[in-house]
Write a protein that holds these residues in place. Structure first.
Motif, PDB file in Angstrom:
ATOM      1  N   UNK A 266       0.849  -1.178   0.000  1.00  0.00           N
ATOM      2  CA  UNK A 266       0.000   0.000   0.000  1.00  0.00           C
ATOM      3  C   UNK A 266       0.893   1.239   0.000  1.00  0.00           C
ATOM      4  N   UNK A 267       0.545   2.218  -0.797  1.00  0.00           N
ATOM      5  CA  UNK A 267       1.368   3.420  -0.814  1.00  0.00           C
ATOM      6  C   UNK A 267       0.523   4.632  -0.435  1.00  0.00           C
ATOM      7  N   UNK A 268       1.186   5.615   0.139  1.00  0.00           N
ATOM      8  CA  UNK A 268       0.545   6.881   0.481  1.00  0.00           C
ATOM      9  C   UNK A 268       1.465   8.008   0.021  1.00  0.00           C
ATOM     10  N   UNK A 269       0.871   9.122  -0.286  1.00  0.00           N
ATOM     11  CA  UNK A 269       1.628  10.298  -0.724  1.00  0.00           C
ATOM     12  C   UNK A 269       1.979  11.142   0.500  1.00  0.00           C
ATOM     13  N   UNK A 270       3.258  11.408   0.680  1.00  0.00           N
ATOM     14  CA  UNK A 270       3.742  12.231   1.788  1.00  0.00           C
ATOM     15  C   UNK A 270       3.402  13.689   1.474  1.00  0.00           C
ATOM     16  N   UNK A 271       2.138  14.049   1.692  1.00  0.00           N
ATOM     17  CA  UNK A 271       1.600  15.325   1.214  1.00  0.00           C
ATOM     18  C   UNK A 271       2.356  16.536   1.738  1.00  0.00           C
ATOM     19  N   UNK A 272       2.798  16.486   2.983  1.00  0.00           N
ATOM     20  CA  UNK A 272       3.477  17.637   3.583  1.00  0.00           C
ATOM     21  C   UNK A 272       4.988  17.477   3.622  1.00  0.00           C
ATOM     22  N   UNK A 273       5.488  16.364   3.135  1.00  0.00           N
ATOM     23  CA  UNK A 273       6.924  16.020   3.179  1.00  0.00           C
ATOM     24  C   UNK A 273       7.430  15.855   4.604  1.00  0.00           C
ATOM     25  N   UNK A 274       6.510  15.712   5.546  1.00  0.00           N
ATOM     26  CA  UNK A 274       6.906  15.548   6.945  1.00  0.00           C
ATOM     27  C   UNK A 274       7.621  14.221   7.169  1.00  0.00           C
ATOM     28  N   UNK A 275       7.168  13.167   6.485  1.00  0.00           N
ATOM     29  CA  UNK A 275       7.797  11.860   6.674  1.00  0.00           C
ATOM     30  C   UNK A 275       9.176  11.805   6.035  1.00  0.00           C
ATOM     31  N   UNK A 276       9.351  12.469   4.896  1.00  0.00           N
ATOM     32  CA  UNK A 276      10.674  12.520   4.275  1.00  0.00           C
ATOM     33  C   UNK A 276      11.670  13.171   5.229  1.00  0.00           C
ATOM     34  N   UNK A 277      11.245  14.262   5.865  1.00  0.00           N
ATOM     35  CA  UNK A 277      12.118  14.945   6.820  1.00  0.00           C
ATOM     36  C   UNK A 277      12.393  14.068   8.040  1.00  0.00           C
ATOM     37  N   UNK A 278      11.374  13.304   8.466  1.00  0.00           N
ATOM     38  CA  UNK A 278      11.513  12.407   9.618  1.00  0.00           C
ATOM     39  C   UNK A 278      12.509  11.293   9.322  1.00  0.00           C
ATOM     40  N   UNK A 279      12.388  10.678   8.162  1.00  0.00           N
ATOM     41  CA  UNK A 279      13.338   9.637   7.768  1.00  0.00           C
ATOM     42  C   UNK A 279      14.752  10.216   7.681  1.00  0.00           C
ATOM     43  N   UNK A 280      14.878  11.404   7.109  1.00  0.00           N
ATOM     44  CA  UNK A 280      16.199  12.044   7.003  1.00  0.00           C
ATOM     45  C   UNK A 280      16.781  12.324   8.379  1.00  0.00           C
TER      46      UNK A 280
END
Length: 222
Positions: free
Chosen positions: A164-178
């Motif tokens: 299942x995929x979801x769109x990181x709409x706010x880019x909050x998860x990308x920043x969290x992973x980083x």
């Protein structure tokens, strides 16, 4: 309540050994000590008989910045929050710093275009959060995920119909992973991080650690 509810659910469904319930004491005891400490400190602040300290306390509380004045010194300070888990049902040591902390909860967009908080979109249960479609899951690990009913969630467009995929709409998860140098995060049903994979080679080991943890509890009980 969340800490105990998911464990009781798994045990009653026959999906986890009864020994999993023993982790509740190890995980919650530090929280109880912290809450007691906060209550004692708040009592000192509320009940101070020093007019100057009381004046500083009132001004600090009315300022709305979340601080309170210490009972003995009158120096503004902030009350601590609950600590993360340091023991219990978590990945084996040495643990990633994020293990035991609450997972990020941010808004995402689902495959149907609906936008909501991640938990509201995907529902309860164990979740394996994958940074993007480049973070693969082997067939063997997929079988373990299916057996333990762990949902793999990919941020971005997944090429696999099994994920299942979801769109990181706010880019909050990308920043969290980083921020945490992670490619995958395994989250418990109570939103606590079980463990973290720092690279794609560690994803299989992370899932195995959860499965092995349940098996070890079962063996110890036996």
């Amino acid at each position: 309540a969340d800490n105990l509810a998911w464990k009781l659910g798994l045990v009653l469904q026959g999906r986890a050994p009864e020994g999993l319930l023993d982790s509740y004491q190890h995980e919650r005891a530090p929280h109880v000590r912290t809450v007691i400490g906060i209550a004692v400190e708040m009592g000192r602040i509320i009940c101070t008989q020093d007019p100057e300290i009381a004046k500083a306390r009132d001004a600090q509380m009315l300022s709305g910045d979340g601080g309170v004045a210490g009972a003995s010194s009158g120096t503004p300070s902030r009350m601590p929050g609950l600590p993360g888990l340091v023991d219990g049902f978590l990945e084996p040591a040495p643990r990633h710093a994020l293990a035991g902390e609450l997972a990020l909860l941010a808004r995402v967009r689902g495959e149907d275009g609906r936008e909501a908080l991640l938990d509201d979109l995907i529902g309860p249960g164990f979740t394996l959060l994958l940074r993007d479609a480049t973070v693969g899951v082997s067939d063997r690990t997929r079988a373990v995920l299916d057996r333990l009913e762990i949902r793999p969630i990919v941020f971005g467009s997944s090429r696999s119909p099994q994920l299942q995929w979801v769109d990181d709409a706010t880019r909050a998860y990308a920043a969290w992973f980083d921020q945490h140098e992670a490619v995958a995060v395994l989250v418990r049903p109570d939103h606590v991080v079980f463990g973290v994979a720092g690279n794609v080679q560690e994803v299989d080991a992370l899932v195995d650690a959860l499965a092995s943890g349940l098996e070890a509890i079962d063996a110890k009980a036996g």
